[in-house]
Each structure stands twice: as structure tokens, then as C-alpha cells.
Design a protein around this motif. Sequence first.
Motif, PDB file in Angstrom:
ATOM      1  N   UNK A 178       0.781  -1.289  -0.157  1.00 36.03           N
ATOM      2  CA  UNK A 178       0.161   0.006  -0.126  1.00 36.03           C
ATOM      3  C   UNK A 178       0.969   1.080   0.024  1.00 36.03           C
ATOM      4  N   UNK A 179       0.481   2.168  -0.889  1.00 31.62           N
ATOM      5  CA  UNK A 179       1.350   3.291  -0.898  1.00 31.62           C
ATOM      6  C   UNK A 179       1.271   4.175   0.366  1.00 31.62           C
ATOM      7  N   UNK A 180       2.320   4.828   0.547  1.00 25.70           N
ATOM      8  CA  UNK A 180       2.668   5.964   1.629  1.00 25.70           C
ATOM      9  C   UNK A 180       2.912   7.279   1.039  1.00 25.70           C
ATOM     10  N   UNK A 181       3.208   8.280   1.985  1.00 31.25           N
ATOM     11  CA  UNK A 181       3.340   9.522   1.533  1.00 31.25           C
ATOM     12  C   UNK A 181       4.674   9.719   0.467  1.00 31.25           C
ATOM     13  N   UNK A 182       5.668   8.555   0.866  1.00 30.15           N
ATOM     14  CA  UNK A 182       6.771   8.823   0.293  1.00 30.15           C
ATOM     15  C   UNK A 182       6.584   8.456  -1.370  1.00 30.15           C
ATOM     16  N   UNK A 183       5.853   7.436  -1.341  1.00 27.81           N
ATOM     17  CA  UNK A 183       5.477   6.998  -2.807  1.00 27.81           C
ATOM     18  C   UNK A 183       4.710   7.982  -3.612  1.00 27.81           C
ATOM     19  N   UNK A 184       3.804   8.838  -2.691  1.00 28.33           N
ATOM     20  CA  UNK A 184       3.060   9.890  -3.415  1.00 28.33           C
ATOM     21  C   UNK A 184       4.090  10.946  -3.842  1.00 28.33           C
ATOM     22  N   UNK A 185       4.907  11.334  -2.936  1.00 27.73           N
ATOM     23  CA  UNK A 185       5.962  12.307  -3.041  1.00 27.73           C
ATOM     24  C   UNK A 185       6.553  12.116  -4.261  1.00 27.73           C
ATOM     25  N   UNK A 186       7.266  10.797  -4.381  1.00 27.15           N
ATOM     26  CA  UNK A 186       7.951  10.420  -5.545  1.00 27.15           C
ATOM     27  C   UNK A 186       7.344  10.734  -6.710  1.00 27.15           C
ATOM     28  N   UNK A 187       5.995  10.090  -6.822  1.00 33.35           N
ATOM     29  CA  UNK A 187       5.353  10.247  -8.206  1.00 33.35           C
ATOM     30  C   UNK A 187       4.921  11.756  -8.512  1.00 33.35           C
ATOM     31  N   UNK A 188       4.767  12.534  -7.504  1.00 34.80           N
ATOM     32  CA  UNK A 188       4.308  13.784  -7.698  1.00 34.80           C
ATOM     33  C   UNK A 188       5.547  14.817  -7.710  1.00 34.80           C
ATOM     34  N   UNK A 189       6.703  14.011  -7.607  1.00 35.89           N
ATOM     35  CA  UNK A 189       7.954  14.976  -7.513  1.00 35.89           C
ATOM     36  C   UNK A 189       7.937  16.129  -6.635  1.00 35.89           C
ATOM     37  N   UNK A 190       7.653  15.738  -5.476  1.00 34.95           N
ATOM     38  CA  UNK A 190       7.647  16.820  -4.248  1.00 34.95           C
ATOM     39  C   UNK A 190       8.119  16.168  -3.184  1.00 34.95           C
ATOM     40  N   UNK A 191       8.236  17.002  -1.862  1.00 32.05           N
ATOM     41  CA  UNK A 191       8.808  16.217  -0.697  1.00 32.05           C
ATOM     42  C   UNK A 191       7.531  15.569  -0.068  1.00 32.05           C
ATOM     43  N   UNK A 192       7.853  14.589   0.740  1.00 29.88           N
ATOM     44  CA  UNK A 192       6.801  14.178   1.807  1.00 29.88           C
ATOM     45  C   UNK A 192       6.229  15.224   2.539  1.00 29.88           C
ATOM     46  N   UNK A 193       6.690  16.060   2.934  1.00 32.95           N
ATOM     47  CA  UNK A 193       6.158  17.217   3.809  1.00 32.95           C
ATOM     48  C   UNK A 193       4.868  17.846   2.885  1.00 32.95           C
ATOM     49  N   UNK A 194       5.234  17.954   1.779  1.00 25.97           N
ATOM     50  CA  UNK A 194       4.360  18.549   0.792  1.00 25.97           C
ATOM     51  C   UNK A 194       3.026  17.797   0.666  1.00 25.97           C
ATOM     52  N   UNK A 195       3.309  16.620   0.513  1.00 26.95           N
ATOM     53  CA  UNK A 195       2.241  15.779   0.533  1.00 26.95           C
ATOM     54  C   UNK A 195       1.618  15.861   1.916  1.00 26.95           C
ATOM     55  N   UNK A 196       2.182  15.861   2.894  1.00 28.05           N
ATOM     56  CA  UNK A 196       1.398  16.227   4.391  1.00 28.05           C
ATOM     57  C   UNK A 196       0.604  17.217   4.317  1.00 28.05           C
ATOM     58  N   UNK A 197       1.170  18.307   3.752  1.00 30.28           N
ATOM     59  CA  UNK A 197       0.379  19.641   3.639  1.00 30.28           C
ATOM     60  C   UNK A 197      -0.906  19.636   2.959  1.00 30.28           C
ATOM     61  N   UNK A 198      -0.732  18.867   1.902  1.00 37.22           N
ATOM     62  CA  UNK A 198      -1.926  18.894   0.816  1.00 37.22           C
ATOM     63  C   UNK A 198      -3.024  17.991   1.574  1.00 37.22           C
ATOM     64  N   UNK A 199      -2.669  16.941   2.363  1.00 40.08           N
ATOM     65  CA  UNK A 199      -3.676  16.357   3.407  1.00 40.08           C
ATOM     66  C   UNK A 199      -4.179  17.097   4.277  1.00 40.08           C
ATOM     67  N   UNK A 200      -3.380  17.825   4.760  1.00 34.51           N
ATOM     68  CA  UNK A 200      -3.981  18.525   6.201  1.00 34.51           C
ATOM     69  C   UNK A 200      -4.075  20.091   5.763  1.00 34.51           C
ATOM     70  N   UNK A 201      -4.027  20.551   4.688  1.00 29.69           N
ATOM     71  CA  UNK A 201      -4.314  21.899   4.596  1.00 29.69           C
ATOM     72  C   UNK A 201      -3.311  22.767   5.070  1.00 29.69           C
ATOM     73  N   UNK A 202      -2.092  22.520   4.615  1.00 27.78           N
ATOM     74  CA  UNK A 202      -1.080  23.400   4.658  1.00 27.78           C
ATOM     75  C   UNK A 202      -1.051  24.316   3.601  1.00 27.78           C
TER      76      UNK A 202
END
Lengths: 386, 386
Positions: free
Chosen positions: B1-25
Amino acid sequence: MANIYDVAKAAEVSPATVSRVLNGGSVSSERAARVRAAAEELGFRPNRVARGLRRQRSDVLALIISDIENPFFTALARGVEDVARASNLSVVLCNADDDPEKEAEYLDVALAEHMAGVVIFPASHAETDVTALLDRGVPVVAVDRSPESATIDTVTADDENGAYAVTRHLLDEGYRRVACITGPRASSAAMVRLRGFLRAHREGEAPRRRPRVAYADFRVRGGYQAMSELLDLAEPPDAVLATNNLMAAGALAALHDRGLRPPEVGVAAFGDTFWSQLVRPALTTVRQPAYEIGQAAAELLLKRRHTPDIEPQRLVLPTRLEIRGSSRRTAATEPTPTAGPAASADAVVGAEQPAGPGQPTGQATGQVRATGRGRLTRPRRPDAMT
Amino acid sequence: MANIYDVAKAAEVSPATVSRVLNGGSVSSERAARVRAAAEELGFRPNRVARGLRRQRSDVLALIISDIENPFFTALARGVEDVARASNLSVVLCNADDDPEKEAEYLDVALAEHMAGVVIFPASHAETDVTALLDRGVPVVAVDRSPESATIDTVTADDENGAYAVTRHLLDEGYRRVACITGPRASSAAMVRLRGFLRAHREGEAPRRRPRVAYADFRVRGGYQAMSELLDLAEPPDAVLATNNLMAAGALAALHDRGLRPPEVGVAAFGDTFWSQLVRPALTTVRQPAYEIGQAAAELLLKRRHTPDIEPQRLVLPTRLEIRGSSRRTAATEPTPTAGPAASADAVVGAEQPAGPGQPTGQATGQVRATGRGRLTRPRRPDAMT
DNA sequence: CTGTTAGCGCCTTCAT
DNA sequence: ATGAAGGCGCTAACAG
């Protein structure tokens, strides 16, 4: 709040040793005692979230049901719970309220929380999607019907034979025009029960005319209306089978409002509930083995948890016919009693007692549990099912 | 199952950015879109366990009740659920089964899982210990009674005034020897209701003799026995108040077995349930605002979650008297109808309809919800409570 | 039998 | 607005 490092420090051991004490690794009894003492001292509670993250699995099991107010589910829940607790799993109930969206949310929670497993009563055959859970290795057991999305373990009651048996009973009692009030065509339960009803009619020695079927909505009001319409027919039925307990309540009310009284018109229903024995005359029902279904579902879950790759199973549990006054025509033809309105209509088959002193307690607090606890002192009739 | 690192890699951003998208940063909309696309593509579901570990708090709320089969709790649960869901919290139900040990286990689970909060119907005033939760900052709201171990937010029904009102009603109907079947002395609910019952007797214009009180066990069987004993007295009561619905069922059965029929003997009960309107004559009850209690409890929880340090509150919600045939003596003195045994005993007060077509549906699916949804079309009598 | 260590997936400073 | 990095508490693999 203390963690294992605090405990380890206090007991002068390593965190791993503390963990081992908690989870049954091999630790010298002397050190184990020290750890336990320290844990006690600090009021240490292992953090299940951390454990869950590490183990990728929690020890909470979700039971997703579609209507918490339905007594069927409360009994079911007890069955699941009793089995789960024996394996040290906690059970949480999720009330999806027959709403596929809400259900999806709870499935999401179960997935995101890495729950140990899910027992689900699918809100919809088509919409309920459990593939995400299965992909992630969360065992899922369906109750009553299986979702279209995947082939999984399923536990159901033998509704068709239950409907067949109760219909036979009505015909055997001498009712000649037995109607059926069933649920929406989209409900597989409604259709399966209807099928059993129809089969009983086809099979009689003398072939009978096609019986009346009314489609309602599984609710009291729908049952009331359906019954009213049936009674308005040129040849109204002399008995009726309602395929759930709410519609039965509506049908009884409709009869009552016209001054008709079972078993003058025979009434039987799917689903044995608290009030089945409370009404006068008591209501003949097809009891679904809710508790046993819950047990079986939980057992399948545990089995699959241990060995994920076995073939999905389909369990079908027998229903039981509870014959009571509402369908016993013989009682109705006896002289009307003088003492009370229903004094004789309560007479029931065999060793069963009237609804007074003892039995209702069993019903109220969960008759089905009685089986599990061996409290069922009343002689049991052999199952009416084959 | 995918985690934020996978998503980050696919989106070519950092995991922190993924987290921010998820939580409204704050994330540029262009990157945010990329992240969302990648998440969708990978079927990414944030792992709540990891989030919970990090945040030290989950978004699941526990509702610990003592008996899932009690309709009071099912309505209560809906109230909690509706409020919680509006705040994006999931609710899980824990059935403690009136067993302090089981209850303690669930409290443990709630603690170890860092649940967002706990609404609890304490199994025992004395034994229920919620201090561990409170120490760890998990908000706890008690329903019906508050545990001894701590002063916390509490929501209760105004049982004493409810009992008072229904007793007054019985006396006003002209019943002269009104008895009470109440629960065990250890139950505060039983005692509070009894107090209201006794107060009504003390207050009458003419002082009355001390009324009969029977102590039973809140179960059908206990109600049956208590009623039987009351009827065996030299001066049996001509009306009875049962302080819960199960004992009322038992009392009705006992009356029935002696050929007595309400309202000849008046009957009223605490707790409005599905079958209150189903029995004939329909049963007069004190309706507890279960749904509203659940709502209020959840709201207190949310409030405390946000501002933990406010003073603990005690909310007391009014009950409502539902007067039906079982306590309306006027109906009983009319000539006995010929058509059916209970054709006239159903007559009820004011605009209320007989239990047939519509109302039971509302009951069955949770009358209390009707209030919330504005579906209560029947003219409401003003509350009998002051 | 015991200790050390890495990492489960995420969020959240802290820099930039 | 973005990225790097540490750590929530626990367990399992590996060394000793």
C-alpha cells in the motif's frame, strides 16, 4: 504517560525485555518480575497505536451493520463479540445506517486503522466495495449477503427454507389463501424469502392457485398498507407471511383496525424479536440464528487471519420455526374464553410456555445467548427445518 | 500500500508537501494538484495509525454503553453519531454489557488507542474509573450518572420529574392505590425515579397513605414477579408504575395471566420503546430524550476537546410524558366493545393517532430522529414536565 | 536469555 | 512555499 523506555529504566533492563514481558517472549522470571513491578508502579499502559504501527495490524475488529436498532444485529453483535473476546480482540460496532456512503467511510476507517478484520452486513450487494481491505490483507467476512466486489467468506441464514417451512406450516394449519408481504425487489433477502414462500405453494398435494404477493418496504407503515390492500381484495387472504418483523407489526395493526384477530387470519413473520411473544396472541416467527451467525462470522475471521489463503467459505445456518398462537387455527375455533381476551390463544406447541413468567426474560436479554451459556432450560423442539 | 513517500516521489515533491496537501497546509495549487493526482493514481490512503502515533490522538470516538439491546442506547448512539460525524469523527460502539470488567477493558482500549474522546454510560457509580483517561487528556462525558472517580461532564434525563409527572397523571386519573415497581436499591436510576414517585404521593391535596414499592431487577421476570406479589396483597394496587420498560413487560404479562387488563389496572412505564405503542392498549410511558442526550454528550465532548480546562458541566434534559390507553381509566369504564377485544381501548389523547399506519414507523426507525429532521408532523402536546 | 538498533508512516519544527 | 530531518512508542531482527 510512561512508555517502555521508562519502564525499562526503572526495572534496569532494556526496552526489548519489557516488550518481551508484555508479549510473552522468553525472559528470566526474576527480570520479568522486576519489569512487571515497574510497569505497575508507573501505571504503564502499552500504546496500541505504536504497536499497531509497528505490527501493521491492530487487535480491534470492526463489525459494520446497517441498523443498530434491529434486534437481529444486537444478537449478531453478541455472537461476534463472544468469539472475538475469547481471542483477545476488541469489537467495535459501526452503524452504517443502510447508507452505502457511511458504510464506505467505516470501511475506510477499518482500512486506515489497520483493523484486525471486518465483519460486515453489506448495505448493498452492488455498491459495497471491500477490495481495498482485501488488498491490504484485512480479512473480511460478509453476513447475510456477499458483496459483488469480491468472493469472500459469507455466513447466511437459510432464509429460503425458513420461508418454505413457515409457509408449509400455514398451509398445514388449513389456511387456504396465504399471502406474502415481502420487501423491495432490490433486496435479496426479500426475494429469497419470497422464493421459499412460493416453493411451498407449488409443492402441495393439490396444486394451488398462484398466491398473492405484496411488495412493501420492510417498514411498519409499508406492512400496514400492504395488509390493508390485501384485505380489500375480492378474495382476501386468510393468512399472511411478513418477511420481516416491522412489516409484521404493521400487518397486525391493519388487522386490528378491521377487528380481525389472529389466528382468525393467520399471521407469521420472519425475525423473532422481543415482542413476538409479548403480543396477544403471540406471533409465529422464523427465528434467524443471529447469535450463531455472529459466532460463525467471527470464527471465519479468526481462521482467515491465521491462514489467509484458504478458499472463501459459504456457511448457511438453519433457521428455526417458532410456532405460536397467531398461526394456530385450531386454537381459534375453540370457544372464546371468558376470563381474558387471549387466555387460550397463547397455548403453544409442546413444552413451550406461555409468554409470562420466564421466557420473556430470555428474549429480552438475548435469547440467543442462552444457548451459549447453557441457560436454555426449556426443552427444545427439534428444528422444524430439514 | 502506498505511503506519502510513494506519493511524493510520483508527484516529484517532498513528503512534507504531501502531508500539507492532506492536512491543509499552504501549497501552491499547481503542486497540490500534482499531489492529488498521484495520490489518486496510487490509491493512497493516509495511515491513521501512523498519524495517530505522531499526533498522539485519533479521530475516533468511543461510545461505551452497558446494553446494546436497550433501545435507549440505540437512540443515544444516533445522537452521538450525528454530532460526531458533523465534526469528522467516527464513532465506535463498545458494548460493556453491564460488566465493570468488560467496561474497564474498553476504557483501556480507548486509552491505549488514544481515542478522541469517550462517551460512557457507567456500569457502576463506584467501580467505573475514568481517571486514567482524564490523566492522559482524553475527554470523557458521562451519561445518565457520573462515576465516583472524578467530576466530569454529565448529561442526564430529568428522571425524578418524569416519575413525578407520570405518577401525578395516574393519581389524576383517579387511581387510588398506585404502586411502583422499581429497580435494585444500588441503582441510582431506580432510586431517583422512586423519589419522584414518592414525591407525587406526598403532594396530593389529601395526604395519602404510604404507597407500595416493590424492588425488582430491571428485567422482565422481575417485573412479572413483583407485579404478582403486589396483586396478592390484601389491598392490591389499582395502578402501577414500572421504572423501566422490561419490568413493564413483565408486569403486563402478570396482569394478563390473571385476566386483568389495563386500564382496569393502570400501567405506566419509564422508557418509551418500539412496542409501547404496539401493545393493546398502548402503554403510557415516560419518554427519555435519548437522542438529545447523545447529541448533548457529543457536543460537550467536542467542546472539551477544544478547550480542556472549562468547568465540568451537568446537563439535565426534560423527559416527556406519553399518555396512552394503559393509564386512561375513562376509556376502561366504557362498555366493552363487541368487535374486537381492544377496539376502543386504543383511544388516545388529543391528536395522537392509534398505533396503526404512521406513528409506529417513526418509533421503529427512531422516533427521536424525527425531531432532528423535522419529520414530526403530529401535533405535539406541550411537555407534561415543568 | 538479553541488549542494540532500525524503522513502521506520518507530522512538524526548523531552516531555506 | 518548500524540503530535510527527527521522533511519536513499539517490536523484530540481529548480535552477543
